[in-house]
Motif scaffolding. Sequence first.
Motif, mmCIF file in Angstrom:
data_model
loop_
_atom_site.group_PDB
_atom_site.id
_atom_site.type_symbol
_atom_site.label_atom_id
_atom_site.label_comp_id
_atom_site.label_asym_id
_atom_site.label_seq_id
_atom_site.Cartn_x
_atom_site.Cartn_y
_atom_site.Cartn_z
ATOM 1 N N UNK A 1 0.845 -1.184 0.000
ATOM 2 C CA UNK A 1 0.000 0.000 0.000
ATOM 3 C C UNK A 1 0.878 1.230 0.000
ATOM 4 N N UNK A 2 0.540 2.176 -0.806
ATOM 5 C CA UNK A 2 1.273 3.433 -0.833
ATOM 6 C C UNK A 2 0.313 4.541 -0.439
ATOM 7 N N UNK A 3 0.644 5.216 0.640
ATOM 8 C CA UNK A 3 -0.166 6.339 1.087
ATOM 9 C C UNK A 3 0.391 7.616 0.480
ATOM 10 N N UNK A 4 -0.476 8.398 -0.093
ATOM 11 C CA UNK A 4 -0.044 9.662 -0.656
ATOM 12 C C UNK A 4 -0.522 10.799 0.228
ATOM 13 N N UNK A 5 0.351 11.766 0.416
ATOM 14 C CA UNK A 5 -0.032 12.939 1.177
ATOM 15 C C UNK A 5 -0.987 13.803 0.367
ATOM 16 N N UNK A 6 -1.869 14.462 1.057
ATOM 17 C CA UNK A 6 -2.761 15.414 0.421
ATOM 18 C C UNK A 6 -1.930 16.639 0.052
ATOM 19 N N UNK A 7 -2.098 17.163 -1.141
ATOM 20 C CA UNK A 7 -1.299 18.319 -1.574
ATOM 21 C C UNK A 7 -1.794 19.615 -0.917
ATOM 22 N N UNK A 8 -1.592 19.727 0.375
ATOM 23 C CA UNK A 8 -2.127 20.845 1.146
ATOM 24 C C UNK A 8 -1.642 22.192 0.609
ATOM 25 N N UNK A 9 -0.342 22.312 0.352
ATOM 26 C CA UNK A 9 0.198 23.570 -0.150
ATOM 27 C C UNK A 9 -0.407 23.973 -1.480
ATOM 28 N N UNK A 10 -0.535 23.006 -2.367
ATOM 29 C CA UNK A 10 -1.119 23.288 -3.679
ATOM 30 C C UNK A 10 -2.589 23.671 -3.533
ATOM 31 N N UNK A 11 -3.299 23.020 -2.625
ATOM 32 C CA UNK A 11 -4.701 23.365 -2.395
ATOM 33 C C UNK A 11 -4.829 24.792 -1.859
ATOM 34 N N UNK B 1 4.877 31.747 4.059
ATOM 35 C CA UNK B 1 3.657 31.384 3.341
ATOM 36 C C UNK B 1 3.993 30.779 1.982
ATOM 37 N N UNK B 2 4.940 31.373 1.280
ATOM 38 C CA UNK B 2 5.350 30.859 -0.032
ATOM 39 C C UNK B 2 5.906 29.443 0.098
ATOM 40 N N UNK B 3 6.671 29.191 1.154
ATOM 41 C CA UNK B 3 7.224 27.854 1.378
ATOM 42 C C UNK B 3 6.124 26.833 1.690
ATOM 43 N N UNK B 4 5.065 27.269 2.339
ATOM 44 C CA UNK B 4 3.935 26.376 2.611
ATOM 45 C C UNK B 4 3.239 26.017 1.302
ATOM 46 N N UNK B 5 2.986 27.018 0.473
ATOM 47 C CA UNK B 5 2.337 26.759 -0.814
ATOM 48 C C UNK B 5 3.159 25.823 -1.692
ATOM 49 N N UNK B 6 4.474 25.951 -1.622
ATOM 50 C CA UNK B 6 5.338 25.125 -2.474
ATOM 51 C C UNK B 6 5.599 23.747 -1.881
#
Length: 76
Positions: free
Chosen positions: A3-13, A44-49
């Motif tokens: 099983x491979x768990x993928x992280x939710x793309x929080x920064x992109x969201x 903030x920019x680092x969070x988005x990226x």
Amino acid sequence: MQWVLQDIPLGRNIQNIRMAKNMTQMQVVEKMQLIGSTMSRSTYANIESGRRNIKASDLKVLQTVFNVDFAEFFKD
């Protein structure tokens, strides 16, 4: 089976929500600071990226700034 768990793309969201609201990163950070956050634009920019994690308290402030449901941050 593996099983491979993928992280939710929080920064992109977060970035997608910001762009849908027609806001710059600086505008978001300024509104966050008015509410009491000490976040800088570079943080903030680092969070988005995706280079930095976000604190739960700052996510709550973003929810207020963007006026969206928390589920918007966690879409796949």
